[in-house]
Design an enzyme around this catalytic site. Sequence first.
Site, PDB file in Angstrom:
ATOM      1  N   LYS A  43       0.861  -1.137  -0.254  1.00 14.05           N
ATOM      2  CA  LYS A  43       0.000   0.014   0.175  1.00 14.05           C
ATOM      3  C   LYS A  43       0.926   1.403  -0.164  1.00 14.05           C
ATOM      4  O   LYS A  43       0.645   1.809  -0.382  1.00 14.05           O
ATOM      5  CB  LYS A  43      -0.808   0.115   1.325  1.00 14.05           C
ATOM      6  CG  LYS A  43      -1.970  -0.246   1.439  1.00 14.05           C
ATOM      7  CD  LYS A  43      -2.631  -0.858   1.886  1.00 14.05           C
ATOM      8  CE  LYS A  43      -1.999  -0.223   3.717  1.00 14.05           C
ATOM      9  NZ  LYS A  43      -1.421  -2.356   4.238  1.00 14.05           N
ATOM     10  N   ARG A 122      -8.531   1.464  10.038  1.00 13.91           N
ATOM     11  CA  ARG A 122      -7.674   0.648   9.966  1.00 13.91           C
ATOM     12  C   ARG A 122      -8.992   0.146  11.073  1.00 13.91           C
ATOM     13  O   ARG A 122      -9.220  -1.586  10.982  1.00 13.91           O
ATOM     14  CB  ARG A 122      -6.974   0.967  10.463  1.00 13.91           C
ATOM     15  CG  ARG A 122      -5.589  -0.275  10.546  1.00 13.91           C
ATOM     16  CD  ARG A 122      -4.073  -0.067  10.781  1.00 13.91           C
ATOM     17  NE  ARG A 122      -3.364  -0.866  10.381  1.00 13.91           N
ATOM     18  CZ  ARG A 122      -2.277  -0.518   9.961  1.00 13.91           C
ATOM     19  NH1 ARG A 122      -2.070   1.261   9.274  1.00 13.91           N
ATOM     20  NH2 ARG A 122      -1.518  -1.177   9.979  1.00 13.91           N
ATOM     21  N   ARG A 161      11.167  -5.609   3.369  1.00 12.29           N
ATOM     22  CA  ARG A 161      10.605  -4.396   3.165  1.00 12.29           C
ATOM     23  C   ARG A 161      12.562  -3.775   4.060  1.00 12.29           C
ATOM     24  O   ARG A 161      12.723  -3.650   5.017  1.00 12.29           O
ATOM     25  CB  ARG A 161      10.137  -3.986   3.791  1.00 12.29           C
ATOM     26  CG  ARG A 161       9.005  -2.566   3.514  1.00 12.29           C
ATOM     27  CD  ARG A 161       8.076  -2.913   3.746  1.00 12.29           C
ATOM     28  NE  ARG A 161       7.138  -3.331   5.265  1.00 12.29           N
ATOM     29  CZ  ARG A 161       6.105  -2.117   5.393  1.00 12.29           C
ATOM     30  NH1 ARG A 161       5.532  -2.020   4.389  1.00 12.29           N
ATOM     31  NH2 ARG A 161       5.804  -2.774   6.665  1.00 12.29           N
ATOM     32  N   ARG A 194      12.211  -1.425   9.398  1.00 15.89           N
ATOM     33  CA  ARG A 194      11.486  -1.803  10.300  1.00 15.89           C
ATOM     34  C   ARG A 194      11.280  -2.538  11.485  1.00 15.89           C
ATOM     35  O   ARG A 194      10.789  -2.998  11.905  1.00 15.89           O
ATOM     36  CB  ARG A 194       9.809  -1.332  10.177  1.00 15.89           C
ATOM     37  CG  ARG A 194       9.684   0.167   8.498  1.00 15.89           C
ATOM     38  CD  ARG A 194       8.267  -0.402   8.301  1.00 15.89           C
ATOM     39  NE  ARG A 194       7.377  -0.674   9.555  1.00 15.89           N
ATOM     40  CZ  ARG A 194       5.989  -0.191   8.260  1.00 15.89           C
ATOM     41  NH1 ARG A 194       5.745   0.578   7.624  1.00 15.89           N
ATOM     42  NH2 ARG A 194       5.006  -0.416   9.258  1.00 15.89           N
ATOM     43  N   ARG A 205       0.815  -8.618  13.651  1.00 16.79           N
ATOM     44  CA  ARG A 205       0.194  -7.132  12.593  1.00 16.79           C
ATOM     45  C   ARG A 205      -0.422  -8.368  12.005  1.00 16.79           C
ATOM     46  O   ARG A 205      -2.037  -7.955  11.508  1.00 16.79           O
ATOM     47  CB  ARG A 205       1.264  -6.958  11.818  1.00 16.79           C
ATOM     48  CG  ARG A 205       2.394  -5.980  12.856  1.00 16.79           C
ATOM     49  CD  ARG A 205       3.104  -4.720  11.938  1.00 16.79           C
ATOM     50  NE  ARG A 205       2.769  -4.420  10.819  1.00 16.79           N
ATOM     51  CZ  ARG A 205       3.609  -4.440   9.974  1.00 16.79           C
ATOM     52  NH1 ARG A 205       4.909  -4.946   9.921  1.00 16.79           N
ATOM     53  NH2 ARG A 205       2.872  -3.417   9.104  1.00 16.79           N
TER      54      ARG A 205
HETATM   55  P1  AMP Z   1       1.894   1.592   9.035  1.00 12.65           P
HETATM   56  O1  AMP Z   1       2.504   1.827   8.153  1.00 12.65           O
HETATM   57  O2  AMP Z   1       0.790   1.820   8.491  1.00 12.65           O
HETATM   58  O3  AMP Z   1       2.172  -0.589   8.821  1.00 12.65           O
HETATM   59  O4  AMP Z   1       1.189   1.087  10.176  1.00 12.65           O
HETATM   60  C1  AMP Z   1       2.060   0.581  11.660  1.00 12.65           C
HETATM   61  C2  AMP Z   1       1.844   0.467  12.977  1.00 12.65           C
HETATM   62  O5  AMP Z   1       1.036   2.111  13.535  1.00 12.65           O
HETATM   63  C3  AMP Z   1       1.213  -0.099  12.965  1.00 12.65           C
HETATM   64  O6  AMP Z   1       0.788  -1.432  12.824  1.00 12.65           O
HETATM   65  C4  AMP Z   1      -0.772  -0.460  14.103  1.00 12.65           C
HETATM   66  O7  AMP Z   1       0.793  -0.784  15.443  1.00 12.65           O
HETATM   67  C5  AMP Z   1      -0.014   2.018  13.994  1.00 12.65           C
HETATM   68  N1  AMP Z   1      -1.180   2.328  13.133  1.00 12.65           N
HETATM   69  C6  AMP Z   1      -0.785   3.030  12.180  1.00 12.65           C
HETATM   70  N2  AMP Z   1      -2.370   3.661  11.495  1.00 12.65           N
HETATM   71  C7  AMP Z   1      -2.969   3.157  12.429  1.00 12.65           C
HETATM   72  C8  AMP Z   1      -4.361   3.146  12.678  1.00 12.65           C
HETATM   73  N3  AMP Z   1      -5.045   3.432  11.484  1.00 12.65           N
HETATM   74  N4  AMP Z   1      -5.001   2.634  13.541  1.00 12.65           N
HETATM   75  C9  AMP Z   1      -4.154   2.163  14.329  1.00 12.65           C
HETATM   76  N5  AMP Z   1      -2.976   1.524  14.513  1.00 12.65           N
HETATM   77  C10 AMP Z   1      -1.729   2.610  13.743  1.00 12.65           C
END
Ligand code: AMP
Length: 256
Positions: A43, A122, A161, A194, A205
């Site tokens: 994404k 989310r 990644r 990361r 996740r």
């Molecule tokens: P991402 O980069 O979108 O995979 O986000 C990394 C981490 O940030 C996720 O695994 C969550 O811990 C937190 N996170 C990001 N966006 C959200 C969201 N909309 N709701 C809850 N947690 C979030």
Amino acid sequence: MSPNSTIRAAWLQGPGVQCDGEVAASSSTPWRLVLLGAPGVGKGTQADLLGERLGACHLSTGDVFRAAGSRGDCEQSPAMREALGYMRSGALVPDSTVWEMVRERVGCLRCGGGFILDGFPRTLGQAESLRALLDSEGLGLTAVVNYELPVSEIVARLGGRRTCENCKTVFHVTDRPPKTEGRCDRCDGKLFQREDDRPESIKVRLKAYDLSTAPLIEFYQKAGLLVRVAATGTPDEILEITQTDLKSRRAAQLAG
Ligand code: AMP
């Protein structure tokens, strides 16, 4: 710095930071998109590429948390410190914290250049809050793209990644390698893995995705906004398919 990263400063750093007006060009028909899909489906890469093509800004909630995490402890609010703890383990941050952060950045949603939300909403609660906010602003989503991929491939993608610590561009050691190992093609920043791309966090996740985020597919399907895209092939191939689907959808909307 690329135009997109200049614009993203307002999103990454919060309401105190202004966009560069000349860069944030308004469009008469801005794209307002949400990208859905399990972690690792690509994404972030698609949001970046689509942002360049469509002129809309890539808004990732995960990037806001990571940007806050790279600041010193004393610059972080207690809610942000707690949020970073959830993030490191791979769990979702509570809705109230995420929503507070997004609401503070409502200017990015109002932006005449449009937006591409990546990683938000989310949960159903977040999706309801977003809908209410956009309604109150007189804004509507153009479409919600759901990227689909088998779990085995997702795990391989997450493990390989690498992200630029400076402009946050995403690479992959085999699928989208940088020209120089360990350095970003765009800004020469250092690439890192990361914390939440480690195997134990990946499991958490994917579980959080199944439990909380997968139900959004039905939510947006019912709202007539869902566009399904198979996330297989190169990033450019996936981009082409996404753009073609989005453009034919928009043409149908305009004709109807
Ligand atoms: P991402 O980069 O979108 O995979 O986000 C990394 C981490 O940030 C996720 O695994 C969550 O811990 C937190 N996170 C990001 N966006 C959200 C969201 N909309 N709701 C809850 N947690 C979030």
